[in-house]
Design a protein around this motif. Structure first.
Motif, PDB file in Angstrom:
ATOM      1  N   THR A  61       0.825  -1.208   0.000  1.00 59.78           N
ATOM      2  CA  THR A  61       0.000   0.000   0.000  1.00 59.78           C
ATOM      3  C   THR A  61       0.864   1.266   0.000  1.00 59.78           C
ATOM      4  O   THR A  61       0.448   2.315   0.486  1.00 59.78           O
ATOM      5  N   SER A  62       2.071   1.146  -0.544  1.00 57.45           N
ATOM      6  CA  SER A  62       2.868   2.344  -0.764  1.00 57.45           C
ATOM      7  C   SER A  62       2.059   3.303  -1.632  1.00 57.45           C
ATOM      8  O   SER A  62       1.583   2.914  -2.700  1.00 57.45           O
ATOM      9  N   PHE A  63       1.864   4.498  -1.141  1.00 60.27           N
ATOM     10  CA  PHE A  63       1.159   5.567  -1.858  1.00 60.27           C
ATOM     11  C   PHE A  63      -0.354   5.362  -1.930  1.00 60.27           C
ATOM     12  O   PHE A  63      -1.069   6.264  -2.353  1.00 60.27           O
ATOM     13  N   THR A  92       5.123  -5.316  -5.714  1.00 59.67           N
ATOM     14  CA  THR A  92       5.521  -4.237  -4.809  1.00 59.67           C
ATOM     15  C   THR A  92       6.139  -3.117  -5.649  1.00 59.67           C
ATOM     16  O   THR A  92       6.725  -3.363  -6.696  1.00 59.67           O
ATOM     17  N   TYR A  93       5.991  -1.879  -5.169  1.00 58.24           N
ATOM     18  CA  TYR A  93       6.494  -0.719  -5.908  1.00 58.24           C
ATOM     19  C   TYR A  93       7.934  -0.422  -5.507  1.00 58.24           C
ATOM     20  O   TYR A  93       8.220  -0.190  -4.335  1.00 58.24           O
ATOM     21  N   LYS A 209       4.694   7.715   1.962  1.00 60.38           N
ATOM     22  CA  LYS A 209       4.679   6.302   1.596  1.00 60.38           C
ATOM     23  C   LYS A 209       3.978   5.506   2.691  1.00 60.38           C
ATOM     24  O   LYS A 209       3.804   5.969   3.808  1.00 60.38           O
ATOM     25  N   GLU A 210       3.597   4.274   2.341  1.00 61.50           N
ATOM     26  CA  GLU A 210       2.927   3.358   3.254  1.00 61.50           C
ATOM     27  C   GLU A 210       1.665   3.980   3.854  1.00 61.50           C
ATOM     28  O   GLU A 210       1.602   4.316   5.027  1.00 61.50           O
ATOM     29  N   VAL A 280      -7.374   3.836  -4.679  1.00 61.08           N
ATOM     30  CA  VAL A 280      -7.621   4.744  -3.554  1.00 61.08           C
ATOM     31  C   VAL A 280      -6.303   5.418  -3.194  1.00 61.08           C
ATOM     32  O   VAL A 280      -5.339   4.742  -2.817  1.00 61.08           O
ATOM     33  N   ILE A 281      -6.268   6.737  -3.307  1.00 66.21           N
ATOM     34  CA  ILE A 281      -5.008   7.472  -3.140  1.00 66.21           C
ATOM     35  C   ILE A 281      -5.172   8.546  -2.076  1.00 66.21           C
ATOM     36  O   ILE A 281      -5.998   9.455  -2.244  1.00 66.21           O
ATOM     37  N   PRO A 282      -4.431   8.458  -0.964  1.00 66.52           N
ATOM     38  CA  PRO A 282      -4.448   9.558   0.009  1.00 66.52           C
ATOM     39  C   PRO A 282      -3.961  10.834  -0.673  1.00 66.52           C
ATOM     40  O   PRO A 282      -2.929  10.827  -1.342  1.00 66.52           O
TER      41      PRO A 282
END
Length: 326
Positions: A61-63, A92-93, A209-210, A280-282
């Motif tokens: 869930t990086s980013f 994984t990114y 991140k995360e 879904v992006i914070p």
């Protein structure tokens, strides 16, 4: 055809019961009430945080949470740096490239045309242009500024690009709001991204991140709770997901939207609503704003739609509030 589809889904879920939690209770529902009751039970389970907590456990869930994007471009304005993160074989990114970048002459988020600021936000890359003035180097990537959230906030301006440096002219170390990298770097960037699978995140400082899995689970569960109320014609619950300050992309305010949706819900039609390619992006430089983008497939007796949907939501005391949508 429709019934056969749901029977197939049920059988798959039943055979995968240890993974999906399809239990004796659900099977009894099916025995007594048929496939429609099972469908409703499964829709309800998708709106539970426990499902999403389990689902996200081993996901990077990086980013944020991504189903569509294999490339994440981040721009840290404070460090004048543009970075590429690519999804590897383990999903994984990983950081693949970093480029020195020029950004707007003035610090801070962009608010209006000509303020010489680079916007802070989440953007798609709309297209690549190869026939550009030599001032912009060999090519440019056009971003989606102003996006739906920018417009909600009343921001103006256009033409925010990622581009190269002048081939013939001279320039200073700032831009009017674009992101500029040297020409070797812009050609490298072109080789390393598929713009249809790339999202750009611009922040004033280091891009976070995360993203919290707990908050992402809350957002995803709420998204499917919103969907549940929509499918099963619960207008009061459906509208409770919208903030009173809601304004749709076309300017429709909450009261207008409420009347419009009430007319539709009063038809009490059977609906099929499927969400795919969910992201879904914070939102950068905020604590509680999220961009949700997905492919929506909607079908009722009177209307059908398949296309991209965007929600901007705010988590207030863990309550999911939609502030604008397209």
């Amino acid at each position: 055809m429709h019934n056969n589809f749901y029977k197939t889904v049920f059988l798959i879920l039943f055979l995968s019961s240890s993974l999906f939690g399809v239990d004796l209770h659900l099977l009894t529902h099916y025995r007594n009430n048929g496939i429609n009751d099972i469908e409703k039970e499964l829709d309800k389970k998708l709106a539970q945080e426990s499902y999403w907590n389990d689902y996200l456990k081993n996901i990077d869930t990086s980013f944020g949470y991504f189903e569509s994007y294999t490339n994440i471009l981040t721009c840290d304005k404070s460090k004048s740096r543009l970075s590429i993160y690519k999804k590897d074989d383990n999903n994984t990114y990983q950081l693949k490239k970093e480029y020195s970048a020029y950004t707007g002459k003035m610090k801070g988020d962009k608010h209006k045309e000509g303020d010489l600021r680079t916007p802070v936000g989440v953007y798609n890359i709309v297209k690549k242009i190869t026939k550009v003035d030599s001032f912009y180097g060999p090519m440019a990537f056009v971003t989606s500024y102003p996006n739906i959230y920018d417009k909600y906030q009343g921001k103006t301006g256009q033409g925010i690009w990622i581009h190269g440096l002048p081939i013939k002219q001279e320039r200073d170390e700032f831009t009017k709001g674009c992101i500029a990298i040297n020409n070797q770097s812009i050609e490298c960037l072109d080789r390393n991204i598929d713009i249809s699978k790339t999202i750009l995140i611009i922040d004033e400082e280091s891009v976070k991140k995360e993203a919290s899995k707990e908050r992402l689970s809350k957002v995803l569960a709420s998204l499917f709770a919103w969907r549940y109320s929509w499918i099963y014609n619960d207008i009061d619950t459906y509208l409770s997901f919208y903030t009173p300050e809601f304004k749709r992309f076309d300017g429709m305010n909450f009261e207008q939207f409420k009347k419009y949706k009430t007319r539709i819900f009063n038809k009490n039609e059977k609906k099929t609503i499927i969400f795919r390619q969910i992201n879904v992006i914070p939102y950068p430089d905020t604590k509680d704003i999220f961009k949700i983008a997905f492919l929506e497939k909607y079908k009722s007796n009177s209307f059908s739609f398949t296309g991209n949907k965007v929600l901007i939501v705010k988590l207030t005391e863990n309550k999911f509030n939609i502030i604008t949508e397209r």
